[in-house]
Design a protein around this motif. Sequence first.
Motif, PDB file in Angstrom:
ATOM      1  N   PHE A 159      16.356  37.065   1.960  1.00  0.00           N
ATOM      2  CA  PHE A 159      16.376  38.226   1.079  1.00  0.00           C
ATOM      3  C   PHE A 159      17.815  38.543   0.713  1.00  0.00           C
ATOM      4  CE2 PHE A 159      17.095  42.692   0.364  1.00  0.00           C
ATOM      5  CZ  PHE A 159      16.073  43.054  -0.495  1.00  0.00           C
ATOM      6  N   PHE A 160      18.090  38.746  -0.570  1.00  0.00           N
ATOM      7  CA  PHE A 160      19.383  39.285  -0.978  1.00  0.00           C
ATOM      8  C   PHE A 160      19.279  39.856  -2.385  1.00  0.00           C
ATOM      9  CE2 PHE A 160      19.663  34.929  -2.538  1.00  0.00           C
ATOM     10  CZ  PHE A 160      20.326  35.037  -3.748  1.00  0.00           C
ATOM     11  N   ILE A 161      20.265  40.651  -2.752  1.00  0.00           N
ATOM     12  CA  ILE A 161      20.365  41.226  -4.089  1.00  0.00           C
ATOM     13  C   ILE A 161      21.605  40.629  -4.729  1.00  0.00           C
ATOM     14  CG2 ILE A 161      20.606  43.344  -5.430  1.00  0.00           C
ATOM     15  CD1 ILE A 161      19.396  44.839  -3.028  1.00  0.00           C
ATOM     16  N   ASP A 162      21.459  39.990  -5.885  1.00  0.00           N
ATOM     17  CA  ASP A 162      22.613  39.322  -6.476  1.00  0.00           C
ATOM     18  C   ASP A 162      23.419  40.285  -7.342  1.00  0.00           C
ATOM     19  OD1 ASP A 162      21.441  39.486  -9.023  1.00  0.00           O
ATOM     20  OD2 ASP A 162      20.663  37.439  -8.957  1.00  0.00           O
ATOM     21  N   ALA A 163      24.482  39.757  -7.947  1.00  0.00           N
ATOM     22  CA  ALA A 163      25.415  40.598  -8.692  1.00  0.00           C
ATOM     23  C   ALA A 163      24.824  41.164  -9.974  1.00  0.00           C
ATOM     24  CB  ALA A 163      26.686  39.810  -9.026  1.00  0.00           C
ATOM     25  N   GLU A 164      23.672  40.648 -10.401  1.00  0.00           N
ATOM     26  CA  GLU A 164      22.988  41.195 -11.572  1.00  0.00           C
ATOM     27  C   GLU A 164      21.883  42.160 -11.176  1.00  0.00           C
ATOM     28  OE1 GLU A 164      23.840  41.011 -14.520  1.00  0.00           O
ATOM     29  OE2 GLU A 164      24.996  39.174 -14.863  1.00  0.00           O
ATOM     30  N   ASN A 165      21.843  42.541  -9.887  1.00  0.00           N
ATOM     31  CA  ASN A 165      20.841  43.474  -9.366  1.00  0.00           C
ATOM     32  C   ASN A 165      19.436  42.881  -9.347  1.00  0.00           C
ATOM     33  OD1 ASN A 165      21.870  45.753  -8.233  1.00  0.00           O
ATOM     34  ND2 ASN A 165      20.987  47.155  -9.713  1.00  0.00           N
ATOM     35  N   VAL A 166      19.362  41.556  -9.275  1.00  0.00           N
ATOM     36  CA  VAL A 166      18.071  40.886  -9.148  1.00  0.00           C
ATOM     37  C   VAL A 166      17.745  40.745  -7.665  1.00  0.00           C
ATOM     38  CG1 VAL A 166      16.746  38.795  -9.637  1.00  0.00           C
ATOM     39  CG2 VAL A 166      18.416  39.639 -11.304  1.00  0.00           C
ATOM     40  N   VAL A 167      16.555  41.196  -7.275  1.00  0.00           N
ATOM     41  CA  VAL A 167      16.117  41.126  -5.881  1.00  0.00           C
ATOM     42  C   VAL A 167      15.478  39.760  -5.641  1.00  0.00           C
ATOM     43  CG1 VAL A 167      14.658  42.159  -4.116  1.00  0.00           C
ATOM     44  CG2 VAL A 167      15.700  43.607  -5.874  1.00  0.00           C
TER      45      VAL A 167
END
Length: 315
Positions: A159-167
């Motif tokens: 699980f992570f949230i990337d720099a474009e706010n995509v979960v």
Amino acid sequence: MYSIKIYDRNGSFKTTLSEKLVNCGYSFSATVNGGFSGLSFEYFGKVEIKHRERIKIYKGTQAIYQGFVIGIAKLSDRSGEKQVINCSGMLGLLAFIPYPNKTQSANPSQLIRDLFADLPGFTTSEIQDYHGEITLKSENLTFLTFLQEVLKHTRDWGFFIDAENVVHFGPYSTHHLLTYGEDCYSIDIAEESSNYFNHIVLEYEGGSLEKKDEIGIQNYGLSKIIVQETEIKDQATAQLRINSLLVEKSIMKNCKIAVNSNYKFATIKPGDIVSIRNTQRMVQNKPVKQVQYGPNTATVILDSYQSLEHFISQK
């Protein structure tokens, strides 16, 4: 080369900071916002930056970091007046939001989709479908601690949230198994204590709270900070905030490894998982936070030992 954009708490664009007025030691070539990825920068301009406003950093047109403001210190020295802005990855934002008390049985992927559906600005298209249902009873949890309870049941999924706010949520797609002494020749695990405090006083509009980490005080000595957050109105919200502050200000153990050309290090990407064998150091199933690629080697920085995974184990 780099630009910092400021958004308000609702995600609406506010301003772009002039690069000439920002001092920040960007040293990464790739990064993700897994865990509580932190970042600090010094700002010499006049724009008022507020707690919990969102920060987005671009390299050219590519977003490479997104977080929110957790601390602001106003200082004055020979270089003039400046603000030191401390940020946390977007995952830490969930520590501010109370989760409803209820018992529910559902697919973990759907629980995560429903959780982020209530938050503006997040995209959930990369949440894959987990097989099976789990039953969870939530009582006095925040969005963050509820998410952690879900992840306890899906340990083989990342699980992570990337720099474009995509979960992102799905099975580990890439697990790099390195061998110490062959393709991995350096492991550096160091404590990061520059932002460490074990006695926190939170002053809010309705009063004040304080909390101590007694074990931390015994091990490292007393380190106190007073945090003012006037937008907090009630004790329940203040209690949630001071609990999250004690985690944000805790000692981090960062792991940096060097990988040589015996391994195809260009295949190692942020969000991948790394394990190292033939070493007594416990580097198993650690998410990649940053990668710095060189011509013959790569420096891989793993997410802080005391980030999300550590936080889960303490609950």
